[in-house]
Design a protein around this motif. Structure first.
Motif: not given
Length: 123
Positions: A90-92, A84, A100-101, A94-95, A86-88
């Motif tokens: 997780l965002r990457n 949690h 589902r992430v 999704r991209k 490491e938000a970047e």
């Protein structure tokens, strides 16, 4: 036919938890500790879903997803989890195209209820 999936995870204890939930619900999950082995397994027996630990050593997620798409005519559902904090990452993910992430804690919370859909089992 039993819905089955593959899990990219080098943590045997955590995988055992996921596999136990799968068995209890009539599903099957196989662990692969690295991306190359998971892709080889997916080519032999396309899974309904793939669970990815985003912190798997050496994982190049974009390349992995590209190669996974090439393993069969239908792309399996890809569920990814990570830290949690490491938000970047997780965002990457999704991209990059994961279906589902989520943070690992959310993955654990939703595991029993959602594993069947993550592995492509029709309800």
């Amino acid at each position: 036919m039993i819905a089955h999936g593959l899990m990219l995870c080098d943590d045997l204890i955590f995988f055992s938890r996921v596999a136990g939930v799968a068995r209890a619900t009539g599903l099957s999950v196989r662990q692969e500790k690295n991306a190359a082995d998971l892709l080889a397994t997916a080519r032999r027996d396309p899974p309904g879903g793939v669970i990815v630990d985003l912190h798997n050593p050496g994982l190049d997620l974009l390349s992995f997803l590209h190669e996974l798409r090439a393993t069969s005519s239908t792309m399996p559902r890809v569920v990814a989890y990570g830290s949690h904090v490491e938000a970047e990452i997780l965002r990457n993910a999704r991209k990059a195209g994961c279906d589902r992430v989520m943070p690992r804690s959310q993955f654990v919370e939703e595991l029993e209820h959602d594993l069947a859909s993550w592995l492509g089992k029709e309800e």
